[in-house]
Write an enzyme that holds these catalytic residues in place. Structure first.
Site, PDB file in Angstrom:
ATOM      1  N   THR B 153       4.744 -25.682 -54.929  1.00  0.00           N
ATOM      2  CA  THR B 153       5.726 -26.562 -55.589  1.00  0.00           C
ATOM      3  C   THR B 153       5.443 -27.988 -55.109  1.00  0.00           C
ATOM      4  OG1 THR B 153       7.335 -25.991 -53.870  1.00  0.00           O
ATOM      5  CG2 THR B 153       7.518 -24.849 -55.967  1.00  0.00           C
ATOM      6  N   THR B 190      12.520 -21.400 -48.548  1.00  0.00           N
ATOM      7  CA  THR B 190      11.639 -21.097 -49.694  1.00  0.00           C
ATOM      8  C   THR B 190      10.253 -21.472 -49.355  1.00  0.00           C
ATOM      9  OG1 THR B 190      13.163 -21.326 -51.486  1.00  0.00           O
ATOM     10  CG2 THR B 190      10.938 -21.470 -52.091  1.00  0.00           C
TER      11      THR B 190
END
Lengths: 407, 407
Positions: B153, B190
């Protein structure tokens, strides 16, 4: 109860001063003195940090052992923490110099320091400053403001609050000053706060009132989750208002708690709004929670999340981060019930209903988040309890200020 | 044991793929598939966040109820969290599409998602992507790298690690891939991590090994204290190495734990070093502590302090903040015993002895702090235990990335 202009010199019989003693390198005022003309009942709340600055260690002893004190001397620019025996001696010398100037016992003087950790407090400067302070004392509003200015570190404005209310037909006042603004976190932070009041109340009830009030005010704000070595909140009550001594938790006690809560909450919000580098105040309300504990834990978790704080800085309605921060707070709740709103002077908007996004306008959300005070409201739809926590956004300037604090 | 180049495709019988399915707006690859040619024993560790993403909820059930799985499908760009029933259905559809392409049962496919919270997973895109992935599978090192890239990401580089070691004359391998790099915090974040191994081991011991290893590796890093809704670490063991099934905690089990610790620690450090916006890896060692618990709590507290992280970014040897962060960690210790060192490729320096500043050179301290990997060592002089935690500095870019993550 009404709020009035001013700070620690508002209650009868209190004087204050602020001077430049050369502790700060920039030449600004850096020492303050608060003096009660008569011995004042004392109570205090101090940092829970294992590493406690010299003045905190000293104050804890005095507040525990003594019924009254008469003065508080404070310095900014040096925390006098992690300074060992020399630090304790410097702290004692600062108290002694103030006591000499005020012609009172050394044990009647509390001390407080804020600034860089690990550097020795310059004894000569602070003892000289103590004498200057004793000579400069005054009971004017301006003197209170000078004291409040002198304890500022990275604060951008001085923080004062005062109220008056009636007990038995007598006017009672509370006036207080505080400083933030880094290292602010629930469980107290470097915050220093001195409150003065002319109420007559037992030491036991004064301490009880203060400890209760702190839970819903100073312990509900956070700038950066760092709890400092120096947090100090002391209150001096000198009985000058003329009310009968409060000895039980009666209506008069409740009036006092209400007024002290107001003053403490105002100062706490001022600290959050002046968090290092911040551009706005972030208020998190958790309503209809199962318990006050649940509401407190959830609201605090949101205002301490770096991701939430960064999103608020960027005016980005990234509400998932608020849910995420509630989720890791360490307390159970049902996310599928939660509604979430944001509100500011620009309006109010429901972002989430029953745990899922509504079809809200991103433009309006951004507009609301651009306000100076942004409130997020999580409706848990699970009970009748609520709590509010206050924080601020995380900005480039926070990093700048703290990447280069000592120079 | 030796480290070898590559990731999840290193162990025998594993294939991988990465494709662009259009979930990310920028057109980069955003879906990955890991496939074991035969059913593989499975274990997993998942987020402790009360708010759990749809794939996490699904995986927890499957890992609990099933002995084996055969594939993991992952997407970046959308977390599929706070998406209610439609989110669960989308997750199920992604698994079903992968299962169809692989001609295996839907229950043999785990799912993982990372990205923005609160937006519906685009079903059409991910089901199409699942089919593309099944067709693109390969057992090459390059295929593993493609998969590792597709789950990034805000990561700035892909994160892979592989080792091989011998058991009973057979070569056993572990290969893994992971992604950071926001929302990284002790208790999982995450982070998504998939590890593949060809060892033969019971499910019970595989889970035990993993849970132990996580404590000293992934749970000792932090980028920003935010524990995400999506954290997932799963390991698939497909028995292709040919060793006898490990059923007790013997020497072979220990070898496996050692190798898995190495892989997990390397990936954890890679994640910390690639923390959002960061410029350096911060390693905090607490040595000669009274207990491992004490050492862990203290070291974690330091690497999660915004004030410490900002000071490290500014190359400012503001060691008082390290003491302060240890002090509010919530565990007792004697600060007056502690020595503190900093170390990097530029040298090593003792800043503090017995809780007080040494007469150190600020210039050398700044030089040391300017390194790419900065280690701080707190010698508690109180016992024989130690722990290490990893974090990164807090920078303007962290604020920038997170003030504007969704656009």
């Amino acid at each position: 109860m009404k709020q009035i202009n001013g700070g620690v010199t508002i209650p009868k019989g209190f004087q204050a001063a602020g001077v430049a003693a050369g502790v700060k390198k920039n030449g600004k005022t850096d020492m303050a003195l608060i003096f009660s003309e008569v011995p004042a009942t004392v109570a205090g709340v101090f940092t829970t940090n294992v590493v406690k600055a010299a003045p905190v260690q000293r104050d804890i002893k005095i507040v525990k052992n003594n019924e009254t004190v008469q003065a508080v001397i404070l310095n900014a620019g040096n925390a006098n923490a992690c300074t060992g025996e020399p630090g304790k001696e410097a702290d004692e010398a600062m108290a002694a110099a103030a006591a000499e100037g005020l012609k009172i016992d050394k044990e009647a003087v509390l001390t407080a320091s804020t600034g860089v950790i690990g550097q020795l407090l310059p004894v000569e400067k602070v003892t000289k400053g103590a004498k200057m302070l004793a000579e400069a004392l005054s009971d004017t509003v301006e003197a209170g403001a000078l004291a409040a200015e002198a304890i500022m570190t990275t604060d951008t404005y001085r923080k004062e609050c005062a109220v008056e209310f009636e007990i038995e037909g007598k006017t009672v006042s509370i006036g207080a000053m505080t400083k933030g603004s880094g290292m602010i976190h629930p469980n107290m932070a470097t915050m220093l706060c001195v409150a003065a009041t002319d109420i007559a109340i037992t030491k036991e009830l004064l301490q009880k009132a203060m400890s209760e009030v702190v839970e819903d005010t100073f312990n509900m704000i956070s700038v950066d989750r760092d709890t400092s070595t120096n947090d100090t909140y002391v209150i001096l009550a000198n009985q000058k208002a003329g009310n009968n001594l409060i000895t039980v938790e009666d209506e008069n006690y409740k009036k006092f708690v209400e007024a002290l809560t107001f003053v403490s909450r105002e100062l706490a919000k001022q600290m959050a709004a002046d968090g290092e580098g911040c551009t706005k105040l972030l208020e998190m309300q958790v309503i209809h929670a199962e318990s006050v504990e649940q509401a407190k834990v959830l609201s605090k978790s949101v205002i301490t999340s770096n991701l939430v704080k960064s999103a608020v800085f960027g005016n980005d309605a990234n509400w998932g981060r608020i849910f995420c921060a509630m989720g890791y707070a360490g307390i159970e709740f049902n996310p599928d019930l939660v509604d979430l709103y944001i509100e500011s002077e620009a309006g109010k908007l429901k972002l989430v209903e029953n745990g899922m996004a509504t079809d809200y306008s991103e433009d309006l959300a951004t507009e609301i988040l651009s306000g100076k005070t942004v409130t997020a409201i999580a409706d848990m739809k699970a009970g009748a309890c609520q709590a509010t926590a206050w924080g601020c956004d995380l900005t480039y300037d926070y990093v700048k200020i703290n990447g280069d604090y000592r120079s």
